[in-house]
Structures are given as C-alpha cells and as structure tokens.
Scaffold this motif. Sequence first.
Motif, PDB file in Angstrom:
ATOM      1  N   ALA A  69       0.865  -1.188   0.216  1.00 54.97           N
ATOM      2  CA  ALA A  69      -0.180  -0.030   0.411  1.00 54.97           C
ATOM      3  C   ALA A  69       0.673   1.098  -0.146  1.00 54.97           C
ATOM      4  N   GLY A  70       2.135   1.141  -0.127  1.00 54.15           N
ATOM      5  CA  GLY A  70       3.236   2.085   0.020  1.00 54.15           C
ATOM      6  C   GLY A  70       2.779   2.917   1.734  1.00 54.15           C
ATOM      7  N   ARG A  71       1.892   2.367   3.179  1.00 53.78           N
ATOM      8  CA  ARG A  71       2.524   3.403   3.783  1.00 53.78           C
ATOM      9  C   ARG A  71       3.500   3.213   5.059  1.00 53.78           C
ATOM     10  N   GLU A  72       2.998   3.512   5.565  1.00 51.60           N
ATOM     11  CA  GLU A  72       4.124   3.590   6.835  1.00 51.60           C
ATOM     12  C   GLU A  72       3.774   3.876   8.220  1.00 51.60           C
ATOM     13  N   ARG A  73       3.124   3.026   9.238  1.00 50.89           N
ATOM     14  CA  ARG A  73       2.726   3.428  10.293  1.00 50.89           C
ATOM     15  C   ARG A  73       3.712   3.132  11.601  1.00 50.89           C
ATOM     16  N   THR A  74       3.503   4.479  12.957  1.00 55.47           N
ATOM     17  CA  THR A  74       4.302   4.349  13.351  1.00 55.47           C
ATOM     18  C   THR A  74       3.280   4.598  14.737  1.00 55.47           C
ATOM     19  N   TYR A  75       4.335   4.558  15.958  1.00 52.91           N
ATOM     20  CA  TYR A  75       3.714   4.907  17.489  1.00 52.91           C
ATOM     21  C   TYR A  75       4.069   4.752  18.351  1.00 52.91           C
ATOM     22  N   HIS A  76       4.207   5.791  19.055  1.00 51.73           N
ATOM     23  CA  HIS A  76       5.413   6.090  20.476  1.00 51.73           C
ATOM     24  C   HIS A  76       4.302   6.910  21.681  1.00 51.73           C
ATOM     25  N   ARG A  77       4.981   6.582  22.221  1.00 56.11           N
ATOM     26  CA  ARG A  77       3.671   6.469  23.644  1.00 56.11           C
ATOM     27  C   ARG A  77       5.070   6.597  25.443  1.00 56.11           C
ATOM     28  N   SER A  78       4.683   7.209  25.774  1.00 54.97           N
ATOM     29  CA  SER A  78       5.850   7.080  26.787  1.00 54.97           C
ATOM     30  C   SER A  78       5.105   7.524  28.461  1.00 54.97           C
ATOM     31  N   PHE A  79       5.055   6.359  29.295  1.00 53.38           N
ATOM     32  CA  PHE A  79       4.663   6.419  30.717  1.00 53.38           C
ATOM     33  C   PHE A  79       5.126   6.399  32.030  1.00 53.38           C
ATOM     34  N   ARG A  80       5.371   7.043  32.587  1.00 54.20           N
ATOM     35  CA  ARG A  80       5.703   7.084  34.068  1.00 54.20           C
ATOM     36  C   ARG A  80       4.439   7.222  35.476  1.00 54.20           C
ATOM     37  N   MET A  81       4.549   6.112  35.712  1.00 58.80           N
ATOM     38  CA  MET A  81       3.979   5.272  36.904  1.00 58.80           C
ATOM     39  C   MET A  81       4.313   6.175  38.061  1.00 58.80           C
ATOM     40  N   PRO A  82       3.542   6.021  39.085  1.00 52.46           N
ATOM     41  CA  PRO A  82       3.467   6.894  40.395  1.00 52.46           C
ATOM     42  C   PRO A  82       4.175   6.721  41.634  1.00 52.46           C
ATOM     43  N   LYS A  83       4.030   4.985  41.175  1.00 50.94           N
ATOM     44  CA  LYS A  83       5.234   4.278  42.083  1.00 50.94           C
ATOM     45  C   LYS A  83       5.930   3.469  42.170  1.00 50.94           C
ATOM     46  N   GLU A  84       6.959   3.241  41.836  1.00 49.08           N
ATOM     47  CA  GLU A  84       8.023   2.571  42.136  1.00 49.08           C
ATOM     48  C   GLU A  84       8.019   1.224  41.182  1.00 49.08           C
ATOM     49  N   ILE A  85       8.148   0.916  40.778  1.00 44.84           N
ATOM     50  CA  ILE A  85       8.027  -0.258  39.628  1.00 44.84           C
ATOM     51  C   ILE A  85       9.878  -1.279  39.664  1.00 44.84           C
ATOM     52  N   ASP A  86       9.236  -2.704  39.846  1.00 45.36           N
ATOM     53  CA  ASP A  86      10.413  -3.624  39.451  1.00 45.36           C
ATOM     54  C   ASP A  86      10.520  -4.021  38.595  1.00 45.36           C
ATOM     55  N   PRO A  87      11.355  -3.252  38.256  1.00 47.60           N
ATOM     56  CA  PRO A  87      11.750  -3.117  36.221  1.00 47.60           C
ATOM     57  C   PRO A  87      11.979  -4.991  35.763  1.00 47.60           C
ATOM     58  N   GLU A  88      12.775  -5.657  36.579  1.00 46.95           N
ATOM     59  CA  GLU A  88      13.164  -7.042  36.221  1.00 46.95           C
ATOM     60  C   GLU A  88      11.901  -8.230  35.936  1.00 46.95           C
ATOM     61  N   GLU A  89      10.781  -7.287  36.819  1.00 45.52           N
ATOM     62  CA  GLU A  89       9.178  -8.439  36.495  1.00 45.52           C
ATOM     63  C   GLU A  89       8.066  -7.690  35.407  1.00 45.52           C
ATOM     64  N   ILE A  90       8.749  -6.913  35.222  1.00 47.53           N
ATOM     65  CA  ILE A  90       7.735  -6.653  34.356  1.00 47.53           C
ATOM     66  C   ILE A  90       7.475  -6.998  32.657  1.00 47.53           C
ATOM     67  N   GLY A  91       6.040  -7.199  32.627  1.00 43.85           N
ATOM     68  CA  GLY A  91       5.683  -8.126  31.764  1.00 43.85           C
ATOM     69  C   GLY A  91       4.660  -7.966  30.906  1.00 43.85           C
ATOM     70  N   ALA A  92       5.228  -8.068  28.821  1.00 43.62           N
ATOM     71  CA  ALA A  92       4.218  -7.689  28.168  1.00 43.62           C
ATOM     72  C   ALA A  92       3.596  -8.901  26.961  1.00 43.62           C
ATOM     73  N   ARG A  93       2.518  -8.725  26.748  1.00 44.94           N
ATOM     74  CA  ARG A  93       1.752 -10.094  25.910  1.00 44.94           C
ATOM     75  C   ARG A  93       1.367  -8.687  24.707  1.00 44.94           C
ATOM     76  N   TYR A  94       1.521  -8.686  23.835  1.00 46.94           N
ATOM     77  CA  TYR A  94       0.456  -8.756  22.553  1.00 46.94           C
ATOM     78  C   TYR A  94      -0.693  -9.521  21.977  1.00 46.94           C
ATOM     79  N   ARG A  95      -1.850  -9.537  22.002  1.00 44.67           N
ATOM     80  CA  ARG A  95      -3.183 -10.543  21.303  1.00 44.67           C
ATOM     81  C   ARG A  95      -3.787  -9.735  21.084  1.00 44.67           C
ATOM     82  N   ASN A  96      -4.338 -10.340  19.400  1.00 43.75           N
ATOM     83  CA  ASN A  96      -5.952  -9.545  19.268  1.00 43.75           C
ATOM     84  C   ASN A  96      -5.742  -7.931  18.707  1.00 43.75           C
TER      85      ASN A  96
END
Length: 123
Positions: A72-99
């Motif tokens: 189709a000759g198209r390119e889509r991009t996405y970018h977003r940044s989030f800051r959490m209001p509490k401290e996060i355990d970075p070693e335990e962050i998990g992500a899943r992409y479905r549907n």
Amino acid sequence: MTLPDRTSTWTRGIDLPSRLFSGFGSDDYELYEEDDEFVLTVEMPGFEPEEIDVNWHEGRLNISAEHVDEAAGRERTYHRSFRMPKEIDPEEIGARYRNGVLEVRLPVLDGATRRGHSIEVEA
C-alpha cells in the motif's frame, strides 16, 4: 456553531489513567492499579509483535512500534511514554500482545509509596 471536543487532548501529555477521564473522550490506552501492580493496555491494531518495542528507562515505560505496508506504500508508527506514580520492579515487567491489544504488567516494589505530593485546592 459547535466547538470541537478537546477535553481529552490536555491529558495526553501528563499520562493520567484514562479511567479518571471517562466521558471526556476516548484514548488508545487504559491504566489502572490491580493488586500490587499497574496494568496498562494499549490498543495497537495492525502491528505484529516483532514490530513493537517496549522498554523501561529511568522510571519511564516507553512503547514504540513501526509497521511498513509496502503493497500500500504506507508506514505506521506509534510512540507513547508513561511514568508510573509508584516505584516499579523493572525485572518483573511483562508484556503480551494479542488481538491488537498490548498489555503491560508493572509490579510495584514492596513498600513503594506514591510519588509526588497532594496539592490543596482552594474554593
């Protein structure tokens, strides 16, 4: 003459949970706290999991994606940044992409308190 609804645009730069502003317009993400973790869901239809980059850097969750549709000759991009209001355990962050929805789970560190402070609103 009716004015366009711009009530949700000011919230985008401050990364507030979309549930707080339901009824003020739609957004592509939802952020809420469940048990001892934050859950972030982002609507990202049309991307493949390998096109999505999720990283944690200096207290910020960054999500970016790029999809090229050569036919189709198209390119889509996405970018977003989030800051959490509490401290996060970075070693335990998990992500899943479905549907077409990316779900990121960010466990809160034990004993973490809210960042920032309350500001009194005068009448």
